[in-house]
Each structure stands twice: as structure tokens, then as C-alpha cells.
Design a protein around this motif. Sequence first.
Motif, short mmCIF file in Angstrom:
data_model
loop_
_atom_site.label_atom_id
_atom_site.label_comp_id
_atom_site.label_asym_id
_atom_site.label_seq_id
_atom_site.Cartn_x
_atom_site.Cartn_y
_atom_site.Cartn_z
N THR A 144 -11.80 -0.09 4.53
CA THR A 144 -11.58 -0.82 5.80
C THR A 144 -11.26 -2.28 5.55
OG1 THR A 144 -13.13 0.68 6.90
CG2 THR A 144 -12.62 -1.40 8.01
N VAL A 145 -11.98 -2.89 4.61
CA VAL A 145 -11.74 -4.31 4.31
C VAL A 145 -10.34 -4.51 3.74
CG1 VAL A 145 -12.49 -6.26 2.91
CG2 VAL A 145 -14.20 -4.75 3.97
N ALA A 146 -9.94 -3.62 2.80
CA ALA A 146 -8.62 -3.74 2.19
C ALA A 146 -7.52 -3.54 3.23
CB ALA A 146 -8.47 -2.73 1.06
N LEU A 147 -7.72 -2.59 4.15
CA LEU A 147 -6.73 -2.35 5.19
C LEU A 147 -6.61 -3.56 6.11
CD1 LEU A 147 -4.76 -0.51 6.64
CD2 LEU A 147 -6.70 0.43 7.94
N THR A 207 5.91 2.77 -4.89
CA THR A 207 4.67 2.79 -5.65
C THR A 207 3.77 1.67 -5.17
OG1 THR A 207 5.87 3.61 -7.59
CG2 THR A 207 3.68 2.68 -7.97
N ALA A 208 2.51 2.00 -4.91
CA ALA A 208 1.57 0.98 -4.42
C ALA A 208 1.39 -0.12 -5.46
CB ALA A 208 0.24 1.62 -4.08
N ALA A 209 1.21 -1.34 -4.98
CA ALA A 209 0.99 -2.48 -5.87
C ALA A 209 -0.39 -2.40 -6.50
CB ALA A 209 1.15 -3.78 -5.09
N PRO A 210 -0.59 -3.05 -7.64
CA PRO A 210 -1.91 -3.05 -8.26
C PRO A 210 -2.98 -3.55 -7.30
CG PRO A 210 -0.28 -3.97 -9.77
CD PRO A 210 0.41 -3.77 -8.45
N GLY A 211 -4.08 -2.79 -7.23
CA GLY A 211 -5.16 -3.13 -6.32
C GLY A 211 -5.10 -2.38 -5.02
N PHE A 212 -3.97 -1.70 -4.75
CA PHE A 212 -3.83 -0.96 -3.50
C PHE A 212 -3.63 0.55 -3.75
CE2 PHE A 212 -2.68 -5.26 -2.31
CZ PHE A 212 -3.25 -5.40 -1.05
N GLU A 213 -3.89 0.99 -4.99
CA GLU A 213 -3.77 2.41 -5.28
C GLU A 213 -4.88 3.19 -4.60
OE1 GLU A 213 -4.29 0.07 -7.51
OE2 GLU A 213 -2.68 0.01 -9.04
N GLY A 214 -4.56 4.41 -4.21
CA GLY A 214 -5.56 5.26 -3.59
C GLY A 214 -5.83 4.88 -2.15
N PRO A 215 -6.74 5.61 -1.50
CA PRO A 215 -7.08 5.32 -0.10
C PRO A 215 -7.64 3.91 0.05
CG PRO A 215 -7.92 7.46 -0.78
CD PRO A 215 -7.47 6.78 -2.03
N ALA A 229 0.82 -1.21 0.00
CA ALA A 229 0.00 0.00 0.00
C ALA A 229 0.86 1.26 0.00
CB ALA A 229 -0.92 0.00 1.21
N GLY A 230 2.17 1.13 -0.20
CA GLY A 230 3.05 2.29 -0.18
C GLY A 230 3.67 2.50 1.19
N ALA A 231 4.62 3.45 1.26
CA ALA A 231 5.36 3.68 2.49
C ALA A 231 4.48 4.19 3.62
CB ALA A 231 6.50 4.67 2.22
N SER A 232 3.34 4.78 3.30
CA SER A 232 2.47 5.32 4.35
C SER A 232 1.95 4.22 5.26
CB SER A 232 1.29 6.07 3.73
OG SER A 232 0.53 5.20 2.90
N ALA A 233 1.84 3.00 4.74
CA ALA A 233 1.34 1.88 5.55
C ALA A 233 2.33 1.45 6.61
CB ALA A 233 0.98 0.69 4.65
N TYR A 234 3.58 1.94 6.53
CA TYR A 234 4.57 1.57 7.54
C TYR A 234 4.21 2.09 8.93
CZ TYR A 234 7.87 -0.22 4.08
OH TYR A 234 8.48 -0.96 3.10
N ALA A 235 3.27 3.01 8.98
CA ALA A 235 2.82 3.51 10.28
C ALA A 235 2.22 2.40 11.13
CB ALA A 235 1.81 4.63 10.08
#
Length: 683
Positions: free
Chosen positions: A221-224, A210-218, A57-63
Motif C-alpha cells: 500500500t505504501v509503495a503504491l 519491465t518493472a524498475a528496481p524496487g517495484f518488482e512483484g506486488p 511498476a510495469g504496464a499494469s499500473a496504467y490502470a
Amino acid sequence: MGVGDVSKRILLGRKLRSSQLGESLLRKRVALPIFAGDALSSVAYAPDEIFIMLSLAGASAYAWSWKVGLAVAVVMLVVVTSYRQTVYAYPGGGGDYEVASANLGRNAGVTVASALLVDYVLTVAVSISAGAHYASSALAFLDGHEVLFASLMVVLLAALNLRGVRESAAWFALPTYLFIVAVLGMCGYGLLRWSRGDLPQVESASFEITAAPGFEGPLTTVALLLLLARAFSSGCAALTGVEAVSNGVPAFRRPKSRNAASTLLLLGLISVSMMMSVIVLARQMGLKYVDPLELQRLTMPDGTPVTGYDQHSVIAQLAQGVFSDFPPGFYFVVTVTALILVFAANTAFNGFPVLGSILAEDGYMPKALGARGDRLAYSNGIVFLAAVSIALVVAFDARTTQLIQLYIVGVFVSFTLGQLGMVRHWTRELSVTRVAADRVRMHRSRVIAAVGLVLTGAVLVVVLVTKFLPGAWIAVLAMACFFVLMRGIRRHYDRVESELAADEQDRVLPTRVHAIVLVSRLHKPTLRALAYAKATRPNVLEAVYVDVDAAATEQLLKDWDERRLDVPLKVLHSPYREVARPIVEYAQEIRRANPRGVVAVYIPEYVVGRWWEQLLHNQSALRLKGRLLFSPGIMVTSVPFQLPSSQSRRARATESRVKAGDLRRGRVEEQERTDGQVGGMHW
């Protein structure tokens, strides 16, 4: 003692008597690196897997990294606490296999055993592969040769373990303790520099992901939740190896259960401390880490793809940054990490053979796995584990990311069934215990096991859902194959046991014995076989010759008459020049004529002293014995005749016996084994 035996003694050490088994038991300080090496070493790759999954989901998910790590730590501490109860309740070894078998039934026990066997094999493959990649990070000449390096390390570990548990412990203790010091020291120094404000960034901090395919954008809840579940399941690789302590309780010194429980507690506390420190430090140093097969997702801040980048492991990047002002610190951390990853496979080399011996004793594995070698180690299990592990390393090109998908499925199947078995165990104990203090303790233990069951069961579901298609199905298939194989072996042993059970009919003597002495020529071996057959006083005695050459047959009949032997000679004609078939058919015909009788076949054989002499005599006798052994009611006896070469060989062996100090002085000469080689007759 021949050269082969001397070489074996140099490699493995002197033989140990069975009475010396107690000398190989382990102290706690030695047992920790032996049994906890796998769980401790998982700190070197479990954080990597967490960051790889979150990077989708990109570097932001490292939180979320520290929260995922905390969840893994909670599960580990619960499992460790539960296993501390197990080692007291089942001190005989076998761990979850024994727990499941005793409380959930035979099928549950075999399921756990299947899961553990697969997990042990994968432990070796994953640890060695990860160690090979760490080694290539520090040693450039290993880059591209990870498979060869990993395979050689498996062979080295197998050789060390064949020397015995106690001797191998000396090789593994120091690297394990150095690894603990290196990682905790690195994290401590890094956190100190962070508090001072001079903590540098890692080499990948300037990149974007770069986010992987399917994880672009916000993320929804289910995806997270799905993303966090995948990261959590990968991070749970840190729990592998915890069960090895409960499997190896018999290897501890007395008091065995208390020492094993103390080792488990140290294992849990050290592993959690190291893993959380690495994850927190990586976040503070701006780590960017993706799947090694997807490096194209790393970009520069302006969106330009990163080219020619060699992504190092998480700990390697942290060590390079933390010790930017002290390069030897970086090489020390990377070196001991590579060593511990290689030596962590030793946990499996201790657990797999012990479990295999227990399964062999219960009839689920070949009996050979239960036999101890010269050094009191389960040698056959060690060799089997090494061979299968090398096959996996080669098949998956020593790629940890691919192997990790097969990993931890087996261990969490074992965890879940083991915890369920412990709940049943404490419930049964409570039903027969009336002492108040004991009931309080048992209630507490059952609660711990129940919490462990819920957590490990949940992790198992998450692992199966998130890892099944990426590769976990291979591990599930392997477990199913082991299950079917072990059940088949047990059915075979049960059937053989029932067939071998003695009854009254076995006491009935045969009505008659029809003895047959096979003849190729009239020479000393034949005369000795005839004399021995006479001494057994059979009801009928005859010599049998197969006619494949008319002239040779005529000469034999002439010699037989000239010697006036009192044993009749029967000639079997063989128009197709076969030797074994006419003899087998003749013996079977005699047996059918008298089903309650016995046909005794005496085969004269040469005993030669040199290996090349064995090649000069054909193997007709061996082939004939192989055919006759499958014929009921036919007994086969070899009558050896020692040729002079075998006697001189025995004399040479006696004269050149190795004496004390000969090996050190270089006086050991090549000598062959003293027992003769049996060669077939020239039919």
C-alpha cells in the motif's frame, strides 16, 4: 538613421509613442493564446510524465492513469476558480506576488516572486525542449540537433516579443487554436473509432514493460501510494501557466478583470478536456511509455529486449494510430504540437518581463527591467529571460524528462502562498463589510481560496518529497538565490535613497572653487577650456601639466610665456611617467586643504567623426575621469572641441537623411550616427 537603426526598424518595427500603449491591449480571443499557451501546451507532455512514472511498476499500473489525471484535473479547476477571484480583487497585475505582499508581508512576496521567476525560466526551457523533440519526431534531419533547434527557437521568440505584445499575438494565436482543434479532433475521431470497434493499437502496444528496481512483484500500500504520488506530482505540470493570466491583467482590454476571468475559465475547461481525452485514448490504444533514458525496460512479449527503438511522444503515437488511414492527419497533429510547445514559451516571455517590471518598481530588481523599449515591450526582461533559458537548454541537453524534475516546484510555491494570501484578504474584507450580499460572496470566495490552499499545499508537499532528490533541489536553490539577490537589491536601493535624501546642509554654498584646466599641449582645445573655465569665475584658476618628457615640458613653458597667458601653469613631475595619479593626488590635496571648497577639473577633449579616429587617440581622459569621479568634492567637466571630421559627419547625416520610400527603393546608404564620438586627449 544609420544602417544599424534601419536594420533594427526592419526587425522590430517602427517606434511607438508612450501614448500608444492603449493600442497594444488584448482582446479575449487574442489573450487566450498569449497567456494560456503554456497551460494548454502542457497537455503535450503532462500525460507523458504520468505514464513514465506509472511505468515504474510495469504496464499494469496504467490502470491508475485516468484516476491520476482526474485528480490533476480537480486541482486545476479549483486553482482556476480561485484565480478568477484573484483577478477581480487585484486587477493591477502581479498576481500571487501582489497578493502575498499585501496580505502576508514583504518576505512572502519576495518568496513568491523568486518562485515565479524560476518557473518562467523553466517554462521556456521545458516547452522549447519538448517542442524540439516533437519536431524531431516528424523531421528526421533534426534528430540529434535538438539543442541547436531549441536555442534558435528561443532567439526567434525573443525577437517576436521585442516587437510588442500585440504584434507577437498574431504569430501565436493561429498555432494555439490549431493545436486545440488538432488534439480534440484527434481524440474525438479516436473515440469514434473505438466506439465502432476499429481503433488500432499504437506502435508500442506490442511491447512489455519491465518493472524498475524496487517495484518488482506486488506493490504494498505504501509503495503504491508513493508511486501514485510521483505520477500525480509529474502530471501537475499541466497547471503551469495558469498564474500568467492573473499576472497579465493590465494587458487585457476593459473590462480587464472580467476578460481575464473569462480567459481563465476557457483555459481550465479546454485543458482538462484535452488532458483527460489523451489519457483515456492512450489506455485504449495500449500505449507503453517509459523514461527515454530507460528504453532497455521495454521488451518483446517473449522477454527479448527491444533494440533500435525510437520512442515517440504520447501524442505522436496516438496520432499515428488514430490517423492510420489518413497520414496527413498525423503530420498535422505532430506539426502543430511542436509549434505550440515552442510558442507556449511565449507565456513566460509575457509574464517574466511584466513581473520583472513590477519588481523593479518595488525596488527588488534593477530599474532597467522596468523600462519599456521602442515597441513598448519590456525589452531588457525579454533578453534576460532568453539568455538564461538558452543556458538551461544547453546545460540539460534539451531533455524534457530531466528538466521536468526542476519544474512545478516554483509554481506550486506561488500557488500555495497566493491562496493563503487570498484567505487572509477575504477574512480582512469580511471584518469591515456589513452588506449581507457582499458578505455571502466573500464567504464563498474565502471557501474557494481555502480549498485551493489545501490542495496546492498538499501538491507542494508531494512535489518536494517525490522530486527533491531527482532534481527539484536545483529549483529550490535557484529560488533561494533569487530571494537573497532581490533582498540585497532592495537594501541597496533603500540605502541609496536615504543617502540621497536632501537636507539643509545641501543648500550651503562651497566656500571657494579651485579650478584646474588640464593641459597636454598649447592648442585650440586647451585655449577653449581655459576660456570656459574663466567664464565660470572660480576663486582660483590654474592650468596643470604632467611632466613625462623634459623636452616637451620645456617647449610648453616657452609657448606659454610667448602667449603671455594670464593663467598660471603648474607642472607636476611624474618620474614613473604616470599621468592620472599625479593629477588625482594634486586635486585631492587641494580638497583636503579646504574641505568646504570644491575642486573643478576641466578636461579638453576631441570630438571625432569616424570610428577609426577614436582608436587613434588614447583614452587617458576617460581613465582620468574614472579616477576623479570617486574623489569627493571634485567636479569633472569635459570641454569638447569638434574636429572637422565631426562636422563633415553631421553634414553627411543631414544630406543622406532617409526619406519616405527610400528603403523600399533600395536607396538607403550607410550613414553614421549624428552625435560625435568623444576621444581622449593625447597626454
